[in-house]
Design a protein around this motif. Structure first.
Motif, PDB file in Angstrom:
ATOM      1  N   ALA A 195      15.775 -10.961  -0.812  1.00  0.00           N
ATOM      2  CA  ALA A 195      15.798  -9.536  -1.183  1.00  0.00           C
ATOM      3  C   ALA A 195      16.151  -9.266  -2.650  1.00  0.00           C
ATOM      4  O   ALA A 195      15.440  -8.505  -3.323  1.00  0.00           O
ATOM      5  CB  ALA A 195      16.773  -8.795  -0.274  1.00  0.00           C
ATOM      6  N   GLU A 196      17.239  -9.875  -3.135  1.00  0.00           N
ATOM      7  CA  GLU A 196      17.699  -9.539  -4.494  1.00  0.00           C
ATOM      8  C   GLU A 196      16.665  -9.982  -5.531  1.00  0.00           C
ATOM      9  O   GLU A 196      16.284  -9.242  -6.427  1.00  0.00           O
ATOM     10  CB  GLU A 196      19.046 -10.209  -4.821  1.00  0.00           C
ATOM     11  N   GLU A 197      16.231 -11.240  -5.352  1.00  0.00           N
ATOM     12  CA  GLU A 197      15.246 -11.802  -6.274  1.00  0.00           C
ATOM     13  C   GLU A 197      13.935 -10.996  -6.179  1.00  0.00           C
ATOM     14  O   GLU A 197      13.253 -10.755  -7.182  1.00  0.00           O
ATOM     15  CB  GLU A 197      14.999 -13.247  -5.811  1.00  0.00           C
ATOM     16  N   GLY A 198      13.608 -10.571  -4.966  1.00  0.00           N
ATOM     17  CA  GLY A 198      12.376  -9.802  -4.739  1.00  0.00           C
ATOM     18  C   GLY A 198      12.421  -8.456  -5.435  1.00  0.00           C
ATOM     19  O   GLY A 198      11.426  -7.993  -5.987  1.00  0.00           O
ATOM     20  N   GLU A 199      13.590  -7.852  -5.422  1.00  0.00           N
ATOM     21  CA  GLU A 199      13.706  -6.551  -6.089  1.00  0.00           C
ATOM     22  C   GLU A 199      13.548  -6.735  -7.596  1.00  0.00           C
ATOM     23  O   GLU A 199      12.845  -5.965  -8.262  1.00  0.00           O
ATOM     24  CB  GLU A 199      15.056  -5.914  -5.751  1.00  0.00           C
ATOM     25  N   ARG A 200      14.145  -7.812  -8.115  1.00  0.00           N
ATOM     26  CA  ARG A 200      14.002  -8.065  -9.559  1.00  0.00           C
ATOM     27  C   ARG A 200      12.549  -8.353  -9.920  1.00  0.00           C
ATOM     28  O   ARG A 200      12.071  -7.982 -10.970  1.00  0.00           O
ATOM     29  CB  ARG A 200      14.867  -9.264  -9.988  1.00  0.00           C
TER      30      ARG A 200
ATOM     31  N   ALA B  85       0.831  -1.215   0.000  1.00  0.00           N
ATOM     32  CA  ALA B  85       0.000   0.000   0.000  1.00  0.00           C
ATOM     33  C   ALA B  85       0.865   1.263   0.000  1.00  0.00           C
ATOM     34  O   ALA B  85       0.355   2.355  -0.201  1.00  0.00           O
ATOM     35  CB  ALA B  85      -0.931   0.006   1.215  1.00  0.00           C
ATOM     36  N   CYS B  86       2.164   1.110   0.247  1.00  0.00           N
ATOM     37  CA  CYS B  86       3.063   2.269   0.249  1.00  0.00           C
ATOM     38  C   CYS B  86       3.435   2.618  -1.191  1.00  0.00           C
ATOM     39  O   CYS B  86       3.237   1.824  -2.105  1.00  0.00           O
ATOM     40  CB  CYS B  86       4.318   1.957   1.069  1.00  0.00           C
ATOM     41  N   HIS B  87       3.999   3.792  -1.380  1.00  0.00           N
ATOM     42  CA  HIS B  87       4.271   4.259  -2.740  1.00  0.00           C
ATOM     43  C   HIS B  87       5.662   3.881  -3.229  1.00  0.00           C
ATOM     44  O   HIS B  87       5.874   3.667  -4.418  1.00  0.00           O
ATOM     45  CB  HIS B  87       4.062   5.778  -2.803  1.00  0.00           C
ATOM     46  N   ILE B  88       6.607   3.844  -2.279  1.00  0.00           N
ATOM     47  CA  ILE B  88       7.976   3.444  -2.614  1.00  0.00           C
ATOM     48  C   ILE B  88       8.419   2.434  -1.567  1.00  0.00           C
ATOM     49  O   ILE B  88       8.146   2.612  -0.368  1.00  0.00           O
ATOM     50  CB  ILE B  88       8.919   4.666  -2.619  1.00  0.00           C
ATOM     51  N   ARG B  89       9.062   1.348  -2.008  1.00  0.00           N
ATOM     52  CA  ARG B  89       9.591   0.344  -1.074  1.00  0.00           C
ATOM     53  C   ARG B  89      11.107   0.285  -1.227  1.00  0.00           C
ATOM     54  O   ARG B  89      11.609   0.077  -2.334  1.00  0.00           O
ATOM     55  CB  ARG B  89       8.961  -1.039  -1.347  1.00  0.00           C
ATOM     56  N   VAL B  90      11.781   0.478  -0.092  1.00  0.00           N
ATOM     57  CA  VAL B  90      13.237   0.376  -0.038  1.00  0.00           C
ATOM     58  C   VAL B  90      13.534  -0.854   0.810  1.00  0.00           C
ATOM     59  O   VAL B  90      13.123  -0.919   1.970  1.00  0.00           O
ATOM     60  CB  VAL B  90      13.845   1.610   0.663  1.00  0.00           C
ATOM     61  N   ALA B  91      14.225  -1.833   0.236  1.00  0.00           N
ATOM     62  CA  ALA B  91      14.476  -3.078   0.975  1.00  0.00           C
ATOM     63  C   ALA B  91      15.970  -3.232   1.212  1.00  0.00           C
ATOM     64  O   ALA B  91      16.771  -2.970   0.314  1.00  0.00           O
ATOM     65  CB  ALA B  91      13.965  -4.267   0.171  1.00  0.00           C
ATOM     66  N   ASP B  92      16.341  -3.683   2.411  1.00  0.00           N
ATOM     67  CA  ASP B  92      17.750  -4.028   2.591  1.00  0.00           C
ATOM     68  C   ASP B  92      17.924  -5.519   2.299  1.00  0.00           C
ATOM     69  O   ASP B  92      16.954  -6.240   2.037  1.00  0.00           O
ATOM     70  CB  ASP B  92      18.271  -3.576   3.970  1.00  0.00           C
ATOM     71  N   THR B  93      19.183  -5.965   2.328  1.00  0.00           N
ATOM     72  CA  THR B  93      19.473  -7.326   1.859  1.00  0.00           C
ATOM     73  C   THR B  93      18.987  -8.412   2.823  1.00  0.00           C
ATOM     74  O   THR B  93      19.055  -9.592   2.497  1.00  0.00           O
ATOM     75  CB  THR B  93      20.984  -7.505   1.596  1.00  0.00           C
ATOM     76  N   THR B  94      18.505  -8.036   4.020  1.00  0.00           N
ATOM     77  CA  THR B  94      17.949  -9.049   4.933  1.00  0.00           C
ATOM     78  C   THR B  94      16.470  -9.331   4.630  1.00  0.00           C
ATOM     79  O   THR B  94      15.870 -10.218   5.231  1.00  0.00           O
ATOM     80  CB  THR B  94      18.043  -8.607   6.416  1.00  0.00           C
TER      81      THR B  94
END
Ligand code: 1HE
Length: 258
Positions: free
Chosen positions: A168-173, A116-125
């Motif tokens: 995280a990495e796969e999720g960002e892709r 529901a947020c507009h931007i998601r910033v994820a760390d590698t954990t």
């Protein structure tokens, strides 16, 4: 400033920092916490121009508080889901853009909240999962609408059918997050992004929050008209005219050279 026992609210200049504050329960979303999320976003001070949503401790959010999962009849289940919808609508269509700072578990209702947020910033954990499938339930916090718009219905179905966890990495892709940062840096980066977002003309941010997602759902013919109406309103604001003048007169940053 404290919004409720389960949520920390801090106002830092024109940024609101909203933190889920049940680390001992991995920020599991009890009914009380869901209502506090709604209340917090409904009542942000007028001076706030952007918000960061964070989770205390090692995990962003473990989803629905399973200790409250009771047997509900169909009517009660419907109202419970609609209560979540109302709260998460307040995040998506509230007063200001929201940047989520993701780390650790972003699962079940926690992923619905992040979506529901507009931007998601994820760390590698960060890891993403929808354990509803394994728990014998279904998403109920808007996930069936929002998550396919991030990653596609096929990936979401796979997650729920098989219990697949995206790291995280796969999720960002796949499209869960727009930014991937080193471990422990999601919050700092989310604040920096929120500060940048807060510099925009308010009508531009309004258009991106309220018009863009609706235009994206409209048939092209209607979308073009909505876009033209929104563009006309945004460019007519005195602030927009000033910003264009600033560029033409050499006072504004060039693209890529901020
Ligand atoms: C909880 C919850 C919770 C932790 N409800 N209490 N969500 C899930 O199925 C995810 C369930 N949680 C987990 O898989 C793990 O807790 C985590 C991977 C998130 C974190 O693991 P870990 O080892 O760091 O913590 P923990 O030891 O499992 O949990 C610490 C405490 O938090 C423990 O309580 P304690 O009293 O024994 O200390 C856990 O019971 C508690 N806890 N997660 C309640 N979710 C609108 S519909 C949405 C539907 C859904 O979201 S379904 C998915 C639910």
């Amino acid at each position: 400033m404290t919004a409720s026992q389960d949520i920390q609210l801090e106002i830092d200049g024109d940024i609101a920092i909203v933190r889920l504050n049940r680390a001992a329960k991995r920020n599991a979303l009890s009914d009380r916490l869901v209502l506090a999320v709604r209340h917090t976003f409904e009542n942000l001070p007028d001076t706030v121009r952007a918000a960061v949503l964070d989770g205390a401790g090692e995990h962003f959010c473990a989803g629905l508080d399973l200790s409250e999962l009771k047997e509900r009849d169909a009517g009660a289940g419907l109202h419970h889901s609609r209560m979540w919808h109302a709260a998460l609508e307040e995040v998506q269509y509230g007063p200001v853009p929201v940047v989520a700072a993701l780390h650790g578990a972003v699962v079940g209702g926690g992923l619905e909240l992040a979506a529901a947020c507009h931007i998601r910033v994820a760390d590698t954990t960060t890891f993403y999962a929808l354990p509803e499938g394994a728990r014998g339930i279904f998403v109920g916090g808007g996930g069936a609408v929002r998550i396919p718009r991030l990653i596609g219905a096929a990936r979401m179905a796979d997650m729920m059918l098989t219990g697949r966890v995206y790291q995280a990495e796969e999720g960002e892709r796949a499209g869960f997050a727009q930014y991937l940062v080193p471990a422990g840096e999601a919050f700092t980066r989310a604040v920096a992004i929120a500060r940048r977002v807060a510099e925009n003309a308010p009508l531009t941010n309004y258009a991106l929050m309220h018009a863009l997602p609706r235009i994206a759902e409209q048939p092209a013919d209607q979308g073009f008209l909505t876009e033209a109406l929104m563009a006309a309103i945004a460019q007519s604001a005195p602030e927009a005219k000033q910003r264009v003048r600033d560029f033409l007169e050499g006072r504004a940053a060039k693209v890529g050279k901020s």
